[in-house]
Design a protein around this motif. Structure first.
Motif, PDB file in Angstrom:
ATOM      1  N   PHE A 265       0.839  -1.113  -0.030  1.00 57.04           N
ATOM      2  CA  PHE A 265       0.164  -0.137  -0.024  1.00 57.04           C
ATOM      3  C   PHE A 265       0.887   1.289  -0.051  1.00 57.04           C
ATOM      4  N   PRO A 266       1.602   1.506  -1.031  1.00 61.55           N
ATOM      5  CA  PRO A 266       2.637   2.356  -1.183  1.00 61.55           C
ATOM      6  C   PRO A 266       1.967   3.868  -0.947  1.00 61.55           C
ATOM      7  N   THR A 267       0.876   4.337  -1.307  1.00 66.54           N
ATOM      8  CA  THR A 267       0.041   5.380  -1.048  1.00 66.54           C
ATOM      9  C   THR A 267      -0.551   5.932   0.117  1.00 66.54           C
ATOM     10  N   LEU A 268      -0.795   4.706   1.059  1.00 63.58           N
ATOM     11  CA  LEU A 268      -1.310   4.780   2.109  1.00 63.58           C
ATOM     12  C   LEU A 268      -0.386   4.245   3.204  1.00 63.58           C
ATOM     13  N   ASN A 269       0.994   4.351   3.010  1.00 62.79           N
ATOM     14  CA  ASN A 269       2.145   3.721   3.884  1.00 62.79           C
ATOM     15  C   ASN A 269       2.020   4.527   5.058  1.00 62.79           C
ATOM     16  N   LEU A 270       2.173   5.866   5.357  1.00 60.51           N
ATOM     17  CA  LEU A 270       2.167   6.469   6.603  1.00 60.51           C
ATOM     18  C   LEU A 270       0.814   6.502   7.437  1.00 60.51           C
ATOM     19  N   LEU A 271      -0.310   6.439   6.709  1.00 61.73           N
ATOM     20  CA  LEU A 271      -1.456   6.380   7.157  1.00 61.73           C
ATOM     21  C   LEU A 271      -1.613   5.034   8.219  1.00 61.73           C
ATOM     22  N   ILE A 272      -1.408   3.963   7.303  1.00 62.21           N
ATOM     23  CA  ILE A 272      -1.743   2.776   8.077  1.00 62.21           C
ATOM     24  C   ILE A 272      -0.574   2.430   8.955  1.00 62.21           C
ATOM     25  N   LEU A 273       0.816   2.894   8.968  1.00 66.88           N
ATOM     26  CA  LEU A 273       1.758   2.703   9.899  1.00 66.88           C
ATOM     27  C   LEU A 273       1.372   3.592  11.070  1.00 66.88           C
ATOM     28  N   GLY A 274       0.848   4.878  10.881  1.00 67.36           N
ATOM     29  CA  GLY A 274       0.237   5.745  11.956  1.00 67.36           C
ATOM     30  C   GLY A 274      -0.729   5.066  12.803  1.00 67.36           C
ATOM     31  N   VAL A 275      -1.612   4.179  12.117  1.00 69.53           N
ATOM     32  CA  VAL A 275      -2.726   3.411  12.950  1.00 69.53           C
ATOM     33  C   VAL A 275      -2.045   2.455  13.619  1.00 69.53           C
ATOM     34  N   LEU A 280      -0.550   0.105  19.021  1.00 64.75           N
ATOM     35  CA  LEU A 280       0.418  -0.338  19.875  1.00 64.75           C
ATOM     36  C   LEU A 280       0.449   0.469  21.049  1.00 64.75           C
ATOM     37  N   MET A 281       0.576   1.593  20.871  1.00 67.05           N
ATOM     38  CA  MET A 281       0.796   2.614  21.963  1.00 67.05           C
ATOM     39  C   MET A 281      -0.452   2.321  23.089  1.00 67.05           C
ATOM     40  N   LEU A 283      -2.523  -0.147  23.140  1.00 64.51           N
ATOM     41  CA  LEU A 283      -2.740  -1.289  23.845  1.00 64.51           C
ATOM     42  C   LEU A 283      -1.437  -1.839  24.663  1.00 64.51           C
ATOM     43  N   LEU A 284      -0.324  -1.387  24.152  1.00 63.76           N
ATOM     44  CA  LEU A 284       0.852  -1.545  25.037  1.00 63.76           C
ATOM     45  C   LEU A 284       1.810  -0.351  25.440  1.00 63.76           C
ATOM     46  N   PRO A 285       1.274   0.276  26.281  1.00 64.38           N
ATOM     47  CA  PRO A 285       1.863   1.510  26.595  1.00 64.38           C
ATOM     48  C   PRO A 285       3.379   1.417  26.970  1.00 64.38           C
ATOM     49  N   ARG A 286       3.665   0.504  27.551  1.00 66.22           N
ATOM     50  CA  ARG A 286       5.198   0.232  28.077  1.00 66.22           C
ATOM     51  C   ARG A 286       5.633  -0.552  27.114  1.00 66.22           C
ATOM     52  N   GLY A 287       5.250  -0.764  25.732  1.00 64.22           N
ATOM     53  CA  GLY A 287       6.202  -1.330  24.829  1.00 64.22           C
ATOM     54  C   GLY A 287       5.861  -2.955  24.925  1.00 64.22           C
ATOM     55  N   ILE A 288       6.083  -3.477  23.832  1.00 64.96           N
ATOM     56  CA  ILE A 288       6.092  -5.055  23.760  1.00 64.96           C
ATOM     57  C   ILE A 288       6.769  -5.754  25.011  1.00 64.96           C
ATOM     58  N   VAL A 289       8.162  -5.674  25.181  1.00 60.21           N
ATOM     59  CA  VAL A 289       8.997  -6.087  26.040  1.00 60.21           C
ATOM     60  C   VAL A 289       8.465  -5.604  27.588  1.00 60.21           C
ATOM     61  N   GLY A 290       8.102  -4.253  27.713  1.00 58.75           N
ATOM     62  CA  GLY A 290       7.738  -3.818  28.936  1.00 58.75           C
ATOM     63  C   GLY A 290       6.223  -4.538  29.399  1.00 58.75           C
ATOM     64  N   ALA A 291       5.407  -4.676  28.352  1.00 62.34           N
ATOM     65  CA  ALA A 291       4.137  -5.269  28.767  1.00 62.34           C
ATOM     66  C   ALA A 291       4.365  -6.582  29.128  1.00 62.34           C
ATOM     67  N   PHE A 292       5.238  -7.475  28.590  1.00 64.81           N
ATOM     68  CA  PHE A 292       5.438  -8.742  28.781  1.00 64.81           C
ATOM     69  C   PHE A 292       6.015  -8.719  30.295  1.00 64.81           C
ATOM     70  N   ALA A 293       6.923  -7.835  30.493  1.00 65.72           N
ATOM     71  CA  ALA A 293       7.395  -8.107  31.890  1.00 65.72           C
ATOM     72  C   ALA A 293       6.630  -7.626  32.900  1.00 65.72           C
ATOM     73  N   GLN A 294       5.713  -6.951  32.809  1.00 65.75           N
ATOM     74  CA  GLN A 294       4.424  -6.567  33.676  1.00 65.75           C
ATOM     75  C   GLN A 294       3.490  -7.578  33.763  1.00 65.75           C
ATOM     76  N   ARG A 295       3.242  -8.460  32.759  1.00 66.27           N
ATOM     77  CA  ARG A 295       2.114  -9.277  32.709  1.00 66.27           C
ATOM     78  C   ARG A 295       2.865 -10.719  33.317  1.00 66.27           C
TER      79      ARG A 295
END
Length: 304
Positions: A265-275, A280-281, A283-295
């Protein structure tokens, strides 16, 4: 043990790539973002600073390499060493701003990036190439540039390993968690943060220089593009600031997603990446590793 396995996996993944293909772009830029996110973690995750103008050092490194090679005729290795020295020198000039707290430091560092871009644009065209930038004709060697980035990445990983295990790392985390308490027990806050800051300025300068060597082209817009800062922040935060492995996980995952979206999706790259980043932020405000460490807190001591 886990961190040693991660570093070994990185070496095995990147070291043999030029032996199997001449299309090095994906893996080269993967290493670039791994290094940028890792070095950003030195100052944001361990020291508690958020330099919004982090791209300044990337741009300085690119232009220092270009000027030393193209204008002064120095060989690429010396030009890259000069790039690292230039980044550290600018970082030391900013040392007084380390007394600032929170968003104020971020604003000052952002102003630095804008100022450096303006200063370079005003320099004589015969030195910096003016609006056309610099073309590093005669320096084209993608394979050597690839291995140079590989060495810079290993250097950043080694620096992060040392920092996390040293007394300096302990002092930085103490400052990040409670500056006043750290001062009470005798930690020199400004001096301690300065050491982490110098490390965090050297690596993006080297990254900018090696990337300039790889592409053989330098211009103001790409060298001082604020997306460089934005991606460094997002990649590091997505994995988990304060963890050694956090920026590795975040940069690997998001850069892979970014390239996948760009391909389909080259024309929608930034939009989709932004979503994706917003989700991610949220659902996982502490990041992937931070969420795992907390859980799974019982495994926290095993997570580097």
């Amino acid at each position: 043990m886990i961190w040693g396995g991660v570093v070994t996996l990185i070496i095995l993944a990147f070291l043999p790539v030029p032996l199997f293909t001449t299309n090095l772009s994906f893996m080269f830029y993967m290493m670039l973002w791994l290094t940028m996110a890792t070095s950003f973690n030195f100052v944001a995750g361990m020291a508690g600073y958020m330099p919004f103008g982090y791209v300044a050092f990337y741009g300085i490194g690119a232009y220092a390499t270009g000027v030393l090679y193209k204008t002064f005729g120095l060989p690429i290795p010396i030009a890259l060493a000069g790039a690292a020295a230039a980044g550290v020198a600018i970082g030391l000039l900013l040392a007084p701003t380390l007394r600032l707290k929170g968003v104020y430091f971020g604003i000052v560092s952002l102003a630095l990036a804008m100022a450096m871009k303006l200063i370079i644009s005003l320099m004589p065209a015969k030195i910096t190439g003016g609006s056309l930038g610099l073309i590093l004709s005669g320096a084209n060697d993608p394979t050597m540039a690839y291995y140079a980035m590989f060495i810079v990445l290993l250097g950043a990983l080694a620096a992060g390993t040392w920092l996390s295990m040293s007394r300096l790392g302990i002092a930085l985390r103490a400052i990040r968690d409670d500056r006043e308490a750290a001062e009470v027990v005798g930690v020199n806050v400004v001096r301690t943060r300065l050491k982490a800051w110098v490390m965090a300025t050297m690596f993006p300068s080297l990254v900018g220089g090696v990337e300039a060597w790889y592409t053989n082209a330098i211009d103001l817009e790409s060298s001082f593009n604020l997306l460089v800062t934005a991606k460094s922040i997002v990649y590091a935060m997505a994995g988990g600031l304060g963890f050694l492995v956090g920026p590795i996980v975040g940069a690997s995952a998001l850069y892979g997603i970014d390239q996948l979206i760009w391909r389909h999706f080259p024309t929608l790259n930034l939009l989709i990446l932004g979503v994706v980043i917003i989700a991610l932020m949220l659902l996982l405000p502490r990041g992937i590793v931070g969420a795992f460490a907390q859980r799974f807190s019982r495994f926290r001591r095993f997570i580097p």
